[in-house]
Design an enzyme around this catalytic site. Sequence first.
Site, short mmCIF file in Angstrom:
data_model
loop_
_atom_site.label_atom_id
_atom_site.label_comp_id
_atom_site.label_asym_id
_atom_site.label_seq_id
_atom_site.Cartn_x
_atom_site.Cartn_y
_atom_site.Cartn_z
N ASP A 77 -1.40 3.95 -1.79
CA ASP A 77 0.13 4.55 -1.61
C ASP A 77 0.57 5.28 -2.69
O ASP A 77 1.78 5.52 -2.67
CB ASP A 77 0.89 3.45 -1.17
CG ASP A 77 1.02 2.37 -2.21
OD1 ASP A 77 0.09 2.48 -3.27
OD2 ASP A 77 1.73 1.34 -2.22
N GLU A 78 -0.23 5.46 -4.00
CA GLU A 78 0.21 6.21 -4.92
C GLU A 78 -0.71 7.05 -5.70
O GLU A 78 -2.16 6.63 -5.62
CB GLU A 78 0.71 4.90 -6.04
CG GLU A 78 1.56 5.48 -7.08
CD GLU A 78 2.07 4.22 -7.85
OE1 GLU A 78 2.88 3.51 -7.42
OE2 GLU A 78 1.90 4.29 -9.07
#
Length: 421
Positions: free
Chosen positions: A114-115
């Site tokens: 997610d990053e």
Amino acid sequence: MDYSYQPRRDILCIDVKSFFASVESVKRHIHPLESYIVVMSNPDLEGGLVLASSPRVKKEYGIRTGSRRFEIPKSSKIQIVEPRMALYIKVNMMINEIFREFVADEDIHIYSIDESFIDVTHSHVLYGSTEEIAKQIQETIFQRLKLVTAIGIGDNPLLAKLALDNEAKKNKSQIAVWHYEDVQEKLWKIHPITEMWGIGGNTGKNLYKLGIDSVYSLSQYNVNSLKKIHGVIGEQLFYHAHGIDQTILSEKYVPKSKGFGKSQILKRDYLEQYEVEIVIREMADEISARLRKYKAETGVIHLSIGYSRDILDKGFSQQMKVFPTSSNMKIIETCLQIFRSNYTNQPVRQISIRCGKIDYKKELQLNLFEPPEKTIHNEELEMVVDKIRDKYGFTSLVHASSLTKGGTAISRSGMVGGHKG
């Protein structure tokens, strides 16, 4: 500190807010910031673990990653869903494709599902200023995928990450910018020191013992003393406290060897020794196959057993040197030897196997203590098994014990990252 000699890049650190929960919200046609969704592993169990919760759930109920099923109020708006890892990976790949519209592959670093970090230093002619690029990426992801992102902008990956964690997520725009000139005003104000990226609980405790309780006090400490006490990490922490990070995303580090290991938390306490040994065999079998796939061998086998959380004894962790091998039989035999030598008849909940002293073989090595015909026969047999599994899946050939109550290999075969695909 003089920053004139430090390289300046235009780095974005991009985070998809509550990624798993947001993807599930979008699939249900709900805005991610308006949903009451929790993604949970083993939701049928009271100890089911929260993997992600939507922003509203965090704010109104205090339920976060790591919370348990029993902490969720019985009568609430919260909708509990099981993870769909294959879906999340697919969406992550779609996000990465959006990044590739703005930068080259070598300027993307996937930090987690997610990053990500991206270097837009060479993208200004086509897409404008760094802030304009950040807004375009943010808007593109929302328009196409309906996912909300927060973006930290910095002169290096460290400052971009700190801008994301300490400011962007709190801003209405979900964007924040940290430059070297902001170090004293922004970075040094981070308190307690464990709020600094890269400083966890244990490191924080060690720094507290030195009288360091803030990023500012870390920045003023003698760097030579830090290096003497904490080695290279101590020196790195000092420079990080000054916002210095010389990482260039396009200069990828390729490790010489891969990690070979496997761990799993069992769905229940295993009370019988034979059941635990079934799982150990399955795990060792998978690790052996992976070693052979990469033409690697291990010289050290490490087994960790975690007992039930309901008892005082937490388990054991032991390792054993072996003649370099990738043999199923030898690795299973060694794991079982370690287990049987240390097991104290307690309920087992967690099993981990790791291989060390990895070497990549160029030719067949014969063990002086084993007949060469046997070594060659075993290797040929394992190669046949590997080919069948590669074509038809790992569970196309399993030990008969895997079909019994204690086996987990078959039930886990369709999982991604330990969760349902």
